[in-house]
Structure formats: C-alpha cells, structure tokens
Design a protein around this motif. Structure first.
Motif, PDB file in Angstrom:
ATOM      1  N   PHE A  81     -18.854 124.240 -35.440  1.00 53.89           N
ATOM      2  CA  PHE A  81     -20.249 123.894 -35.174  1.00 53.89           C
ATOM      3  C   PHE A  81     -20.991 123.682 -36.481  1.00 53.89           C
ATOM      4  O   PHE A  81     -20.875 124.485 -37.418  1.00 53.89           O
ATOM      5  N   THR A  82     -21.756 122.590 -36.547  1.00 57.95           N
ATOM      6  CA  THR A  82     -22.707 122.382 -37.629  1.00 57.95           C
ATOM      7  C   THR A  82     -24.070 122.125 -36.997  1.00 57.95           C
ATOM      8  O   THR A  82     -24.228 122.181 -35.771  1.00 57.95           O
ATOM      9  N   ALA A  83     -25.054 121.788 -37.829  1.00 57.03           N
ATOM     10  CA  ALA A  83     -26.393 121.525 -37.307  1.00 57.03           C
ATOM     11  C   ALA A  83     -26.474 120.217 -36.545  1.00 57.03           C
ATOM     12  O   ALA A  83     -27.483 119.959 -35.866  1.00 57.03           O
ATOM     13  N   SER A  84     -25.432 119.394 -36.620  1.00 63.00           N
ATOM     14  CA  SER A  84     -25.504 118.087 -35.966  1.00 63.00           C
ATOM     15  C   SER A  84     -24.235 117.695 -35.225  1.00 63.00           C
ATOM     16  O   SER A  84     -24.171 116.597 -34.657  1.00 63.00           O
ATOM     17  N   SER A  85     -23.217 118.550 -35.205  1.00 61.58           N
ATOM     18  CA  SER A  85     -21.955 118.145 -34.578  1.00 61.58           C
ATOM     19  C   SER A  85     -21.221 119.342 -34.000  1.00 61.58           C
ATOM     20  O   SER A  85     -21.425 120.482 -34.421  1.00 61.58           O
ATOM     21  N   ILE A  86     -20.353 119.043 -33.037  1.00 61.03           N
ATOM     22  CA  ILE A  86     -19.479 120.041 -32.419  1.00 61.03           C
ATOM     23  C   ILE A  86     -18.096 119.420 -32.291  1.00 61.03           C
ATOM     24  O   ILE A  86     -17.951 118.325 -31.727  1.00 61.03           O
ATOM     25  N   ASP A  87     -17.083 120.089 -32.816  1.00 58.91           N
ATOM     26  CA  ASP A  87     -15.704 119.636 -32.702  1.00 58.91           C
ATOM     27  C   ASP A  87     -14.867 120.742 -32.078  1.00 58.91           C
ATOM     28  O   ASP A  87     -15.023 121.921 -32.427  1.00 58.91           O
ATOM     29  N   GLN A  94      -4.855 119.410 -31.954  1.00 60.96           N
ATOM     30  CA  GLN A  94      -5.229 118.217 -31.210  1.00 60.96           C
ATOM     31  C   GLN A  94      -6.722 118.266 -30.874  1.00 60.96           C
ATOM     32  O   GLN A  94      -7.204 119.233 -30.300  1.00 60.96           O
ATOM     33  N   LYS A  95      -7.419 117.189 -31.244  1.00 56.35           N
ATOM     34  CA  LYS A  95      -8.859 117.161 -31.013  1.00 56.35           C
ATOM     35  C   LYS A  95      -9.168 116.894 -29.556  1.00 56.35           C
ATOM     36  O   LYS A  95      -8.535 116.056 -28.912  1.00 56.35           O
ATOM     37  N   LYS A  96     -10.156 117.600 -29.019  1.00 55.52           N
ATOM     38  CA  LYS A  96     -10.578 117.439 -27.643  1.00 55.52           C
ATOM     39  C   LYS A  96     -11.883 116.639 -27.602  1.00 55.52           C
ATOM     40  O   LYS A  96     -12.692 116.684 -28.525  1.00 55.52           O
ATOM     41  N   THR A  97     -12.074 115.935 -26.509  1.00 54.78           N
ATOM     42  CA  THR A  97     -13.287 115.142 -26.337  1.00 54.78           C
ATOM     43  C   THR A  97     -14.465 116.065 -26.032  1.00 54.78           C
ATOM     44  O   THR A  97     -14.395 116.905 -25.132  1.00 54.78           O
ATOM     45  N   VAL A  98     -15.534 115.919 -26.807  1.00 54.01           N
ATOM     46  CA  VAL A  98     -16.758 116.696 -26.590  1.00 54.01           C
ATOM     47  C   VAL A  98     -17.903 115.716 -26.360  1.00 54.01           C
ATOM     48  O   VAL A  98     -18.192 114.870 -27.205  1.00 54.01           O
ATOM     49  N   ALA A 319     -12.871 120.094 -15.843  1.00 56.05           N
ATOM     50  CA  ALA A 319     -11.592 120.159 -15.138  1.00 56.05           C
ATOM     51  C   ALA A 319     -10.537 119.261 -15.774  1.00 56.05           C
ATOM     52  O   ALA A 319      -9.338 119.540 -15.681  1.00 56.05           O
ATOM     53  N   ASP A 320     -10.958 118.169 -16.433  1.00 59.04           N
ATOM     54  CA  ASP A 320     -10.000 117.251 -17.046  1.00 59.04           C
ATOM     55  C   ASP A 320      -9.624 117.627 -18.470  1.00 59.04           C
ATOM     56  O   ASP A 320      -8.957 116.863 -19.164  1.00 59.04           O
ATOM     57  N   GLY A 321     -10.057 118.804 -18.934  1.00 61.56           N
ATOM     58  CA  GLY A 321      -9.698 119.268 -20.261  1.00 61.56           C
ATOM     59  C   GLY A 321     -10.665 118.866 -21.351  1.00 61.56           C
ATOM     60  O   GLY A 321     -10.496 119.271 -22.505  1.00 61.56           O
TER      61      GLY A 321
END
Length: 796
Positions: A81-87, A94-98, A319-321
């Motif tokens: 978490f930053t002040a402008s983004s979430i990863d 593996q990166k997840k869609t946020v 539900a889709d991850g």
C-alpha cells in the motif's frame, strides 16, 4: 608460567550483550551478525533468503506499507500500500488484479508514511484498511421528515357523550344518543367508527386533507404547513385522544394509522425508558391507511449515516480471485435520537487502530474503545433504545491522569491490552462482553512508541519504546501467581544501544519463538530476538542482527517461513527465509548459505566458449555494485556425487548488471546461484569466573593458550584471533579432517567434532571470533579455552 587452567562455555545461544565483559554471562557474545541462536541447532548461520519473484521495477521513494493475507492453506497474499496505489501478489509473486475507483483511492490521500499511517485487519475475504489521518464524518443526509399531521383516536364509544375536536380554532362536536329506547324499539346505535366519520365530515375543508378509517381520523394540511389541534370529551377526556408528534404512553397508540406515521413516546413515571420513536407499518404493505403495528424507529430530520468515504475501506477478495478496494456500507441509525442513540464517539475524530475481539469489529479513537454489534461488523448504532441489549455496540472511554489517547491494541492470553504512549489499559468484562459489564482499567504505566504496533506472542505482548537514537523493546506479561498482577520486562536492558533508530515493525513467530525488529533508519538490517519459555521460566533471551543485501520494506511469517519484501536498486522483490530447525535444501544435507538464492532453472546460461573456457550467465535480478555471485553445484537427486563445485566468476558485465562470466561450463548441471553473506560471532572476553555469582575475576594475569570449539555439521569456518596492536591471525577449517567418515571425495564434508586453534595472548588484550563467507554451514555447540593463570593472592 603460572597454573594451567581451562574453562567451558556451556553454549553460545545467549546472543549479544552490551554490559561490561566482566559481568556478562559467559554464553553471551560481544557481537553476533548473520548468526542465529537456537536451543536445538545451537549457534548456526542465519537462514538464507530465496528469491521468489520481482514484484515491481521501481522502489517506493515515499514509503510502503506491507500487509499479508493468510486466508487459508491455499490462499495467501502479500499487499503493498502507498498513498496512491494498492498491489496484491500471491506468495509465488504472481500479481493479482485490484480494482479501485478514484473515489476509493482518495481515502488513502493525506498519508505521509504508509507504514505508520495505515492499519490493517483481515477477516475472511475482507481486509479492513484504516487511514489514521482521516477524520471520520457523519453524512449530511437526514432521516425522512413527514409534513405536519395528526391522528384523532376514538378510544371508546359511550352513550350520552360529546366528542370535541378543535382544528386551527374551529371546533366540531358529535354527541351520542342517551341509549334509552322503548322496549319495542331497537337499541340506540353506538360505534366509534360512526363517531370518527361524523367528526371527519364536519372537519373537512378546502385547505385540509382529512380521512377516516375505522376509529381513527388522519388530518394534514394540503400545503404541508403546520396547524394546531385539540380533542376533548365529556368523559374526562378518557374516550378521545389526539396525536401530533408525541404521545405519553405506547399503550395510547391506535391500531389503525397511516403508513409511516411517526410519533415520539416521551414516557411517564411508570416507564423505565422514555423518549423513543415509533413508526406505523400496516399489516398489508399495500395499505396507506389501515390496521397494523407500531415499530421502533429513528427521530425524523436528524443525521443517521456515517460518511462512508471517511470510514475504513476494505480490500475484498472476489469469487474469481481478483480484489476490489472499496468503501463499505455501514449500518444506519435505526432508532432513538441524537442523545439516546448518539453517533459513535469516533465521529469528528481520527481512528487510531482497528482490531477484532469477541466477534466485534473494534476501533480505537482518542480515549475511546468503540466496538460493533456482535456479529454485525458494520453496525455501530444501538438496535433499540428501550432496553440494554448485551449484543449492542460498545463505546467506552479510558480514564487516567496521564495521557490516555489509545493508539493500539493487542490480544493475548491475558485478554485485550490497550496502549497509549504512557500507559497500558486492560478491557475488563464478565463472561459476556456488554455495555453493562465492560470497563477500561489502567494496569501499568510504561512508555510505548506510537509508531509501532505491539505484537502478541501468545501469553506475552511485545511493544517498542524510544530511547533517543535507539529503540527499546518491552515484554508485557501477566505474572503467574494468584495476585493477577501485570508487569513488563525490558528485554533490551542488556543491549540498550543495539537497535539503531526508531522501531517501525515487530514480526513474531510463535512457532519458532522468534521476534524480528525492523528499524526506520537502518532498513538493511533485521534485529532478531530469540526467546524460549520452559513453563513460566524464560531460559533463552538472545539478541542478534541479520544484515541483508537490500532494504527490508516488510516481513511476515507463514508457519516457519519468513517472507521478506526487499527493495533493491532495480526494484522490489519477494524473498523467503526458512526458520525450520534443521532445514535442508532439496536433495542436500544442509542449507546452502546464499542470499537471493535460485536454481539453474531461473538462470540464463549461454553457449559455452571452449576457446576461453568460459560461459556467460544472466540472473533474474541485478547485482549490487561490487557484488559477485556464487555459482555452486548441488545434488540433482538425493545422495548424488559432484556437489560443491564452484564456478569462479571472472567478471561482471558493467552494462548489464544481471550478467557475468564464469570459468567452466555449468550447462546441464544442477546448481545454486546467489549472493554470499558473511556470518560473524565475537566472543566475550574469556575470564575466570566466580562459582557462585558468575562475575569475572579481574585480578591476576590470564594468558590464553588455545580455544576449542565443539561443532556439528560444519563445512567451513574461520577462527579469527586479533591481539591488541597486532594483525589478525586467521585459522581456516575447511570441513575436511583426515580419517573422518565425512571426508569423502565428490561429496561436501560436514564435520562434527572438535576444532582447536591457538590464541597465545593476554585475555583482556585479544579479540576472538569466528567468521564464514562460504556457502557452507557451521553450527557451534559450545566452546572451551585453556591458559596460564598467575595471581599474587588467594581469594577468600
């Protein structure tokens, strides 16, 4: 020559001490870097870090908060978490869609330091995200307010009774018959419905809307303005009543009324509660005016919502991850008014912490603990104001003469512990946690850092404090006796200048009894506190330091694996350390001591150049300036020969920091590649000690002769002897001992036995230590020394 004496050091697992050498325990060290103390593996090299994945191509110049989600055995994630983004990433990198709208991300605005300004709590699929700089507000929306209206209720119909209704000064009346009729005549008619209809017909006018249903008259003005009304009867006003805005008793209400009609019950001396509101709901939902029931409701025309944009948001696993960051739908005020069902005390304030206790979502705000309704995590309003319900929200304040602003909470075996910067409080309650049983009681007065969240270790709680340029650590515990007293021990009392800078994070593993400490100022080091309880007695309390290859942004444990989010010049990476006792790499008898360790599968090996006998290789990450990797073969299968061959790195590519050239041909071979790290252990000054007190005897002269180390599974070790004003003498042990069963060609020898080296120096003028920068392990069980001792007197 003096008298030849010897002394044993029973173990080397007590860590570092900054006390004077003559009062230290003999098992404590002067310094311990990249070595780990364990009651099972004794003193060994720290766990190596394994490269998992590159998370981002750039670092976080403004800081980053790391939170992990341990949903179940299959789903575990790390969030940045930053002040402008979430990863969000899984533990394989593996990166997840946020997904997050601009309005949702606006909740993170105003953050200066994400690590200190954000707090997290994960419950199942929901991760609550709290911005400590955001002031909670109430919504400007008001509860619906109806136009002025009144009900005239014919409670009883009696003979020879006159009913009066005065509307805006105009009085109408209806008188029932006397009920006396000849025997041959039918009885005089008598009906409350007839009375209501007659009065309603007389009241009808162009400016009013008047309806009658059964025994109730509904009156309102067509233009929605206010009016006055009064009702009387000739039976001491017991047969007729009028309701406009309020009524004294609930029993006075009619059973027939317009849908949504709201009235205040202001009560009398016979009622144990008063000033609540009721709304009429017809039995048939399609009826606008009919029979039905009265339900408790909220006062019209007052704020009834929390402003969702200022309340904690949630990162929700779909539900889709995928994940969605969004505001939450907080429950509305459904009963009472601004006094009887007041807004939670955190409205108009900032929230300091979020936690979960007794099936309640809970917040800390200034001196208040605010807990949701049991099982209803989004409801912070009472469900009724007519009685005290055990499951209703709790809003209780801490009181103390010192600063009582509650900053954080920790749950442990002793209950719920609340922290301000100067005091600790305990949330006390009976078996049932409710408004009637709860209280916040001060228990201890230790200063605590508000920058770091306390962490529970099961039966104790660790919390940090600040000591100028250094950080300190306290351990809160409930004393194991009948007094039920509470105390906190300073576990950094013997190392007051060890943790440099302010503590930013505490990470605890109850599986391994280890606490990791991260600092705001020295981000490339991890301070490690290893402890071990034997019942109520702590038999190990050891400090050491891990020096890492990069900056540690955050860390967390999953069972015995410690995952570290590391920042290097070329980006942010996810790495893992295994703290398992006796952990071994695949098909090997030990753990290869290389940081950022990878196998041949992750390395690009180019074609072998036979002419120069070299091979160009490329790693998945850049190497720091001045750092050369180690390439060493590993067993392709258990018991295979040929492991331990090192390919010499000839040069690194100045343009491509991932590439380098090695001598030989590693193609087709199983190997590890990684960055070497150096493990160091410096002994405390050797001395003769008193048998009872254990303090060192400083009289006389002790000329040290030799050091003997008992080791286990040791492959490489350097013993360093540095006399004052002279150069360091290095004695290297390679793990091979002639005639030893582990000394086999084609295999890496791991020696268990005795290693001896000379010292030949005065005990107070020599520094003795061990070191290793090899990929091979070492494990030191204990040590002993011998020397010549001269003294002019005899102690009595």
């Amino acid at each position: 020559m003096g008298k030849l004496i010897a002394s044993d050091i029973p173990n080397l697992i007590s860590g570092v001490s900054q006390q004077p050498w003559n009062v230290r325990l003999p098992t404590q060290a002067e310094e311990q870097i990249n070595c780990y103390s364990s009651v099972t593996d004794f003193l060994r090299r720290r766990p190596a870090t394994v490269h998992i994945a590159k998370l981002k191509s750039a670092g976080f110049p403004d800081g980053c908060a790391v939170h992990h989600i341990n949903r179940d055995e299959q789903e575990k994630y790390v969030c940045l978490f930053t002040a402008s983004s979430i990863d969000v990433y899984d533990l394989e990198g593996q990166k997840k869609t946020v997904s997050a709208s601009d309005e949702a991300l606006a909740y993170l605005s105003g953050i200066r330091n994400p690590k200190t300004d954000l707090r997290f709590l994960t419950i199942n699929d929901y991760t609550f995200v709290l911005n400590r700089r955001k002031t909670v507000a109430q919504s400007d929306e008001l509860t619906p307010k109806r136009v002025p209206e009144a009900l005239v209720f014919i409670k009883q119909a009696s003979y020879n009774t006159t009913y009066y209704v005065t509307l805006d000064g105009k009085t109408v009346s209806f008188t029932t018959l006397d009920g006396v009729a000849p025997a041959d005549q039918p009885a005089d008619s008598l009906s409350s419905k007839e009375i209501a209809e007659n009065l309603a017909n007389q009241l009808k006018a162009d400016t009013y809307t008047i309806e009658a249903q059964n025994n109730t008259i509904w009156i309102r003005k067509k233009d929605g303005t206010d009016f006055t009304i009064k009702a009387e009867d000739t039976r001491s006003n017991t047969h007729l009543s009028v309701f406009k805005d309020k009524v004294q008793r609930f029993s006075d209400l009619p059973t027939v009324a317009p849908k949504g009609f709201v009235v205040e019950i202001y009560g009398d001396s016979s009622s144990s509660f008063d000033n609540y509101y009721c709304r009429f709901e017809p039995t048939d939902s399609n009826d606008s005016f009919g029979s039905g029931l009265w339900e408790e409701t909220v006062q019209p025309g007052i704020p009834y919502k929390l402003e969702a944009s200022t309340m904690p948001h949630a990162l929700v696993r779909q539900a889709d991850g995928t994940f969605e960051f969004k505001p939450l739908e907080w429950k509305e005020r459904v009963c009472g008014d601004e006094d009887s069902a007041a807004m939670p005390s955190f409205v108009g304030r900032t929230l300091n912490s979020v936690f979960f206790y007794r099936n309640r979502l809970s917040f800390l705000s200034e001196e208040n603990v605010v807990m949701s309704e049991v099982g209803e995590f989004f409801n912070f309003f009472p469900t009724t104001v007519t009685t005290l319900v055990d499951s209703d929200r709790i809003d209780v304040a801490a009181s103390h003469v010192r600063n009582n602003i509650l900053e954080s909470a920790a749950i442990f075996s002793g209950g719920l512990l609340l922290f301000s910067d100067q005091c600790q409080f305990n949330l006390e309650h009976d078996t049932t946690l409710s408004n009637a049983t709860v209280s916040v009681k001060p228990v201890t007065e230790f200063e605590a850092s508000v920058k770091v969240v306390p962490v529970s270790s099961g039966k104790t709680v660790f919390f940090g404090n600040e000591r100028g340029a250094y950080g300190g650590l306290m351990e809160y515990i409930t004393l194991p006796d009948s007094s039920d007293q509470n105390d906190a021990a300073d576990v950094t009392a013997h190392v007051p200048r060890y943790i440099k800078g302010h503590i930013s994070s505490l990470i605890c593993s109850t599986n391994e009894n280890v606490l990791l400490v991260l600092s705001e100022d020295i981000r490339s080091s991890i301070w490690v506190y290893k402890y071990f309880w034997n019942g109520s007695e702590k038999i190990q309390s050891a400090w050491c330091r891990f020096d890492m290859c990069g900056a540690v942004l955050g860390a967390f444990f999953v069972n015995t694996a410690c995952y570290c989010v590391m920042e290097y010049a070329d980006g942010v990476y996810l790495e893992c350390m295994r703290f398992d006792p006796g952990y071994k790499d695949e098909n090997s008898e030990f753990e290869y001591c290389l940081d950022r360790k990878i196998t041949e599968a992750s390395v690009i090996v180019e074609a072998y150049d036979e002419k120069s006998n070299t091979t160009r290789m490329t790693l998945p990450y850049e190497l720091s300036a001045g750092t050369l990797p180690v390439i060493v073969t590993r067993p392709a299968e258990a018991g295979a020969r040929g492991s331990g061959e090192i390919f010499a790195v000839l040069e690194a590519d100045a343009a491509d920091k991932k590439s380098f050239v090695v001598k030989g041909n590693p193609a087709g071979k199983a190997f590890y590649a990684g960055v070497p790290y150096t493990s160091k252990y410096t002994f405390s000054t050797f001395a003769i000690r008193e048998s009872e007190k254990g303090n060192a005897i400083t009289t006389g002269r002790l000329q040290l002769r030799s050091l003997t180390l008992n080791c286990a599974n040791t492959g490489y070790l350097q013993m360093l002897v540095t006399p004052a004003f002279r150069k360091t003498s290095t004695y290297t042990f390679t793990g091979r001992r002639l005639g030893h069963s582990t000394n086999r060609l084609g295999y890496i020898p791991l020696y268990t036995g005795v290693i001896k080296c000379p010292i030949l120096s005065l005990n107070t003028q020599v520094t003795i230590g061990v070191s290793s920068d090899s990929f091979l392990p070492f494990s030191l069980v204990n040590a002993s020394w011998e020397g010549f001792y001269n003294t002019r007197d005899q102690r009595v």
